[in-house]
Design a protein around this motif. Structure first.
Motif, PDB file in Angstrom:
ATOM      1  N   ASP B 298       0.822  -1.217   0.000  1.00 38.94           N
ATOM      2  CA  ASP B 298       0.000   0.000   0.000  1.00 38.94           C
ATOM      3  C   ASP B 298       0.853   1.263   0.000  1.00 38.94           C
ATOM      4  N   ARG B 299       1.937   1.212   0.774  1.00 38.60           N
ATOM      5  CA  ARG B 299       2.773   2.391   0.884  1.00 38.60           C
ATOM      6  C   ARG B 299       3.349   2.783  -0.481  1.00 38.60           C
ATOM      7  N   THR B 302       1.180   4.968  -2.628  1.00 31.02           N
ATOM      8  CA  THR B 302       0.842   6.329  -2.208  1.00 31.02           C
ATOM      9  C   THR B 302       2.071   7.212  -2.033  1.00 31.02           C
ATOM     10  N   HIS B 318      10.996   1.652  -1.073  1.00 31.78           N
ATOM     11  CA  HIS B 318      10.596   1.484   0.329  1.00 31.78           C
ATOM     12  C   HIS B 318      11.080   0.153   0.887  1.00 31.78           C
TER      13      HIS B 318
END
Lengths: 357, 350
Positions: B298-299, B302, B318
């Protein structure tokens, strides 16, 4: 064949006996033997006469684009034709597609004389021999949706019309991994990989038995290239189609090819089952091509067979062996006599006075 | 090693009525003296734009803006006036391009084109300049330079034209040579010769080279360090051995595995990265690679990952540690080979 060729033949078979019975090659080879070759090319020659320059004397120069090539492609087999620019690989592909007229030689497709077909017979037969080219944007009509382009192929062979044709287009697009909704898009709205998938869909529309793929993945980005190669392999499994896969690099054909032919200045210099060609190249040119391909791994330095210079012009060939001007092993005899393509083992032949053993 | 070129936060924006595009986003890297740095990316990743921005070759106006810094031996290039920039080009930084035949003037002999570059330095007498032309042609490995100097581009091969262009680029003894896809239009055997030439020139002249390429193989065999670009961003950089040994960005790993190679174990299926490179106009939010990434969560959808240092490498991901440690980049074809390398929608379509 000279008598001294017999001994290495037996030895080669011993060495590769185990490998041949591998799962991959076994059934395929058996099938090829049972059905005979799908496409046979006999001593095909294509010369282009250039215009004579008035300020230069002598006869008009002749470009020997394809200069006596024989090969055969079995059913559901992938034959890769490899060589640098100007070696005649694309001309050979175009001769097989009948986009170019040969100077001499014969092509047999399913046993029929392919070059003698005319009119309706030819149109019928063309369904079975199709092509995919390098540049999909150039191959698709920019003012037509890609769905229409694929539909046209169905229409040309009177396969389906109207609603049925559109249903078939959707099926075809799905079979090349595209959403059927993309049929309404224009070529410029698609990515390079998607466009090439469309031309593949169009090529398989008529249910071909043989596809000439001329540099079909060369213009695509690396990450997409692999997808299209995988797609072509999948289609071969599901449709049973044969490929003549033309490429300038050996690396791209490694994953596809059953057999590989290496061309240099209009002639085949080596022909071998893919596995053997990559593990033990016999012709110095094949060896150089293999070592020139940069590996994506800094720890493997290139193996050091480096060629000097560049491919000579096909309009003024060197005497004797065509490769001798760049060959690290060239001796006096290479200047005098042109080596013939000779069988050195089962399914393997090489045209060199000093082949690697 | 002292840094010759330092690029910091380079951003190239293009605005039109319909679009507001960031062609290059916040790129920072260095090139040391005598270092070969390869910038690798697929088409549309912004690698050529980056090089052109550094050399001031982009037409900067209300639509095209270049931000950030590019310092050559401490001197800011992006603030230079065109007249000053012209002194930098050719003398301190030279560039060669993909299409060697197109880059040469078809109606001027090769020697005259090299001579033009030699004359711009305004040093020496005419005979000295002529000698310099022959020297330059010989130094780039052109055999029989006297004869070649008299020939025209159409009379010689593509590889020879590329060598002539390198000779022109070397005329001003630049400290940095930017080579934009110099071997893409050449055959593999000739490519090997040209790459060797670039390495030799680096050794002889302590010249730095920025080698722009789409070919991971070329980068691996030629470069000391590698920069990986994707969709306008530098996603990873580091020494060549580290980048290829343990890539920290899933895209780098994917690229390495996707390259067909002649020495790999032969299998029917190649490892493919699903999907395709997004256009500059519709890059996804968050990490631009996330729709194609096997590690995306999810990160990633976004938040845009910033560059982070991991050992010798800098990666903008990430989950860079996981990418490095789990070696997920060695994407394997799934059971039966049916699912891997396809997007979910494509998988559903099969």
């Amino acid at each position: 064949m000279p008598p001294n060729q017999a001994a290495p033949l037996a030895r080669e078979e011993d060495r590769h006996g185990g490998q041949r019975e591998g799962l991959r090659d076994g059934p395929r080879e058996a099938r090829a033997q049972r059905d005979g070759a799908l496409l046979e090319v006999w001593d095909l020659v294509c010369h282009f006469k250039l215009r004579r320059k008035w300020w230069k004397g002598g006869p008009a120069p002749v470009v020997r684009a394809v200069d006596g090539v024989s090969l055969s492609v079995g059913r559901q087999e992938t034959y890769a034709l490899v060589g640098e620019s100007g070696c005649g690989k694309s001309t050979l592909g175009r001769l097989i597609l009948r986009l170019e007229r040969p100077t001499s030689g014969a092509v047999r497709f399913e046993g029929r004389d392919w070059l003698a077909l005319r009119g309706d017979h030819l149109r019928q037969a063309r369904r079975e021999v199709q092509a995919i080219f390098q540049d999909p944007l150039g191959a698709l009509d920019p003012r037509r949706t890609v769905g229409k382009s694929v539909e046209e192929a169905l229409d040309a062979h009177n396969l389906a019309k109207g609603q049925a044709a559109r249903r078939r287009v959707a099926e075809l697009l799905e079979s090349v991994g595209l959403r059927p909704a993309l049929a309404a898009r224009y070529p410029h709205e698609l990515s390079g990989g998607q466009r090439q998938r469309v031309t593949v869909a169009r090529a398989i529309a008529g249910g071909p038995k043989f596809i000439v793929a001329d540099e079909a993945v060369s213009a695509l980005d690396v990450s997409v290239q692999a997808q299209v190669i995988n797609l072509l392999a999948d289609l071969q499994e599901s449709l049973g189609v044969s490929y003549l896969f033309i490429s300038h690099g050996l690396a791209t054909v490694r994953h596809m090819a059953d057999r590989v032919g290496v061309m240099y200045l209009g002639r085949l210099v080596e022909e071998a089952p893919a596995e053997e060609l990559f593990s033990a190249p016999a012709h110095p040119y094949t060896k150089a091509l293999l070592s020139a391909a940069p590996a994506p791994d800094p720890t493997t330095a290139s193996k050091g067979v480096e060629l000097r210079g560049e491919v000579p012009s096909a309009a003024s060939l060197p005497s004797g062996c065509r490769f001798r001007t760049r060959c690290p092993k060239a001796k006096e005899i290479c200047r005098e006599a042109e080596p013939v393509l000779l069988a050195v083992a089962k399914g393997r032949s090489v045209a060199c006075h000093f082949p690697e053993s | 090693m002292t840094e010759l070129l330092e690029v910091e936060g380079l951003t190239v924006k293009f605005e039109s009525a319909a679009h507001h595009l960031e062609l290059v986003r916040d790129a920072s890297f260095e090139i040391g003296t005598g270092e070969v740095v390869a910038m690798v990316g697929e088409s549309g990743s912004g690698k050529s734009i980056t090089a052109r921005a550094i050399l001031g070759l982009l037409r900067r106006n209300h639509r095209m803006t270049v931000e950030g810094n590019a310092r050559l031996a401490g001197r800011e290039l992006l603030a230079l006036a065109e007249a000053e920039m012209r002194e930098v080009r050719g003398r301190r930084v030279s560039m060669i391009f993909q299409d060697p035949v197109g880059a040469l003037d078809p109606v001027v002999s090769i020697g005259a084109q090299v001579l033009e570059a030699v004359r711009r330095r305004r040093s020496g007498t005419r005979p000295e300049q002529r000698r310099r032309v022959i020297e330059l042609l010989a130094s780039v490995g052109i055999t029989d330079p006297e004869l070649r100097a008299k020939q025209f581009p159409h009379e010689v091969s593509g590889g020879m034209c590329q060598r002539a262009l390198i000779a022109i680029a070397l005329a001003g003894s630049p400290e940095l040579l930017i080579a934009d896809e110099p071997t893409t239009a050449l055959d593999v055997t000739v490519q090997a010769q040209v790459l060797d030439l670039l390495k030799r020139l680096r050794d002889e002249r302590q010249m730095s080279v920025l080698l722009i390429t789409h070919d991971m193989g070329v980068a691996a065999q030629t470069a000391d360090r590698v920069l990986i670009m994707y969709a306008g961003s530098l996603v990873e950089q580091g020494p060549t051995a580290d980048i290829f040994g343990h890539p920290c960005h899933p895209y780098t790993g994917g690229l390495i595995s996707a390259v067909p190679r002649v020495d790999a174990p032969r299998s029917r299926r190649l490892v493919a990265i699903p999907g395709s490179v997004p256009e500059a106009a519709d890059r996804p939010a968050g990490c631009a690679f996330h729709p194609r990434c096997p590690l995306a969560d999810d990160r990633c959808a976004t938040a845009m990952p910033g560059p982070r240092r991991l050992g010798n490498q800098i990666a903008a991901c990430h989950r860079a540690e996981e990418a490095r440690d789990s070696q997920v980049h060695r994407w394997q074809a799934g059971p039966g080979g049916g699912g891997a390398g396809r997007l979910p929608e494509e998988r559903a379509a099969l």
